[in-house]
Enzyme design. Sequence first.
Site, mmCIF file in Angstrom:
data_model
loop_
_atom_site.group_PDB
_atom_site.id
_atom_site.type_symbol
_atom_site.label_atom_id
_atom_site.label_comp_id
_atom_site.label_asym_id
_atom_site.label_seq_id
_atom_site.Cartn_x
_atom_site.Cartn_y
_atom_site.Cartn_z
ATOM 1 N N ASP A 79 0.788 -1.229 0.000
ATOM 2 C CA ASP A 79 0.000 0.000 0.000
ATOM 3 C C ASP A 79 0.824 1.284 0.000
ATOM 4 O O ASP A 79 1.954 1.326 0.458
ATOM 5 C CB ASP A 79 -0.962 0.014 1.193
ATOM 6 C CG ASP A 79 -0.266 -0.188 2.539
ATOM 7 O OD1 ASP A 79 0.744 -0.919 2.596
ATOM 8 O OD2 ASP A 79 -0.717 0.406 3.536
ATOM 9 N N GLU A 137 -0.755 -2.156 5.114
ATOM 10 C CA GLU A 137 0.103 -2.093 6.309
ATOM 11 C C GLU A 137 -0.034 -0.750 7.004
ATOM 12 O O GLU A 137 0.045 -0.661 8.221
ATOM 13 C CB GLU A 137 1.576 -2.345 5.944
ATOM 14 C CG GLU A 137 2.466 -2.692 7.135
ATOM 15 C CD GLU A 137 2.810 -1.513 8.029
ATOM 16 O OE1 GLU A 137 2.882 -1.694 9.251
ATOM 17 O OE2 GLU A 137 2.994 -0.395 7.507
ATOM 18 N N GLU A 138 -0.233 0.315 6.231
ATOM 19 C CA GLU A 138 -0.274 1.671 6.802
ATOM 20 C C GLU A 138 -1.619 1.991 7.447
ATOM 21 O O GLU A 138 -1.751 3.024 8.088
ATOM 22 C CB GLU A 138 -0.015 2.726 5.714
ATOM 23 C CG GLU A 138 1.306 2.580 4.986
ATOM 24 C CD GLU A 138 2.481 3.167 5.758
ATOM 25 O OE1 GLU A 138 2.302 3.539 6.934
ATOM 26 O OE2 GLU A 138 3.571 3.242 5.177
ATOM 27 N N HIS A 360 7.501 8.724 4.641
ATOM 28 C CA HIS A 360 6.228 9.459 4.655
ATOM 29 C C HIS A 360 6.410 10.926 4.251
ATOM 30 O O HIS A 360 5.504 11.736 4.452
ATOM 31 C CB HIS A 360 5.518 9.375 6.024
ATOM 32 C CG HIS A 360 5.068 7.989 6.369
ATOM 33 N ND1 HIS A 360 4.018 7.724 7.231
ATOM 34 C CD2 HIS A 360 5.496 6.773 5.967
ATOM 35 C CE1 HIS A 360 3.847 6.409 7.342
ATOM 36 N NE2 HIS A 360 4.759 5.810 6.580
HETATM 37 ZN ZN LIG Z 1 5.065 3.810 6.486
HETATM 38 ZN ZN LIG Z 2 6.199 1.106 5.695
#
Ligand SMILES: [Zn+2]
Ligand SMILES: [Zn+2]
Length: 391
Positions: A79, A137-138, A360
Amino acid sequence: MTSIPALVEKYYPLGAAIRHKIHRYPELGFEETETARLVAETLTAYGIPVRTGVAKTGVLGLIRGGQPGKTVLLRADMDALEVEEQTDVPYKSERPGLMHACGHDGHTAGLVMAGLVLQELRESLRGNIKLMFQPGEETTGGAKPMIEEGILENPQVDAAFGCHLWGEIKAGEVQVKAGPFMASPDEFKLRVIGKGGHAALPHRAVDPVILSAQILCALQALVSRRNSPLNPLVISACSIHGGSAFNVLPDAVDILGTIRTLNPETRQLAPQWMEETARAIAGSWGAEIQLEIKKLYPPLINSAEAAALVQKSAAKILGPDRVRQAEPNMGGEDFAYLAEVIPSAFFFVGLAKDSPVAHHSSRFAWDDEILKTSAGVLCQIAVDYLRAGGF
Ligand SMILES: [Zn+2]
Ligand SMILES: [Zn+2]
């Protein structure tokens, strides 16, 4: 048998092309339909059977070795994030507001490469390899629902490994550690409930704003005074809201934040400490509190045997001076659900050239060459694990 590095070179152009495609068209958690299709089509084209639509968009590939043996699982996440890309790479995101700003494009492409290498080596392998491509996952985490949909059975998985590209570590290096490695990232919502009133008559009200300030400071004192200085604990209040006018004391203040712990005991104790502290301070003025905890991923705890294998296998690919002991990290990672149920190890693969690279961030970028490191190390781990017949 052709060497792993030679086969990694062979599949590198394809791996880089897959990375570029995924990077160009990022998808959020549980919406990774095009990414999953690309993964499934590539694996299928090379003769690896896949199960698709696991936990909505997850993909599971299965490589059967020439002889029976253990089954090892390698995992990647697919993702992207809600970030507007500001880099000038030629494969920059073409979807406004979405970007692969954490490296999951690399995890996915690297695991596809590793899969193709291992598929070519399958006749010489004793046992099986499962390739797990998970959603989300996020967000809420795709690992747990994939486990619930049976990916660890048929054949039964004996060990699991996964990695994260990491911006704090130099390119070409790997870091791993046994034991607690990453934190549980639980969420808290604390409401301080007083009694609103006129700002000029504070003694007629119960001011939740001042109480919130005291509680916030006390929460930090709690970290250093109720918790052992040798035990990692982070309590971060990240949002605070109360009131809307300059001359009106509000009825309540809402504080939102996260509690990070590296072990199950502290994970259970910290919210109790917070509740006692906040309730006592609020109670001293006749106010009340409500504390809600949303439990997210458990702490990620690497098995000693699996971490030792990562160290040994990575050293074969990179040389022993490029494999180092990792520091624990207070970030969360849902690979933790695998590590909870089977002997597992998660490790970091460095991507920094001169200075650290922030995950990020809208400028997050790394060279394709890193794919060779992650794919090569994952392949060596799988081969070494199966060759040894387990730990
Ligand atoms: Zn991340
Ligand atoms: Zn990550």
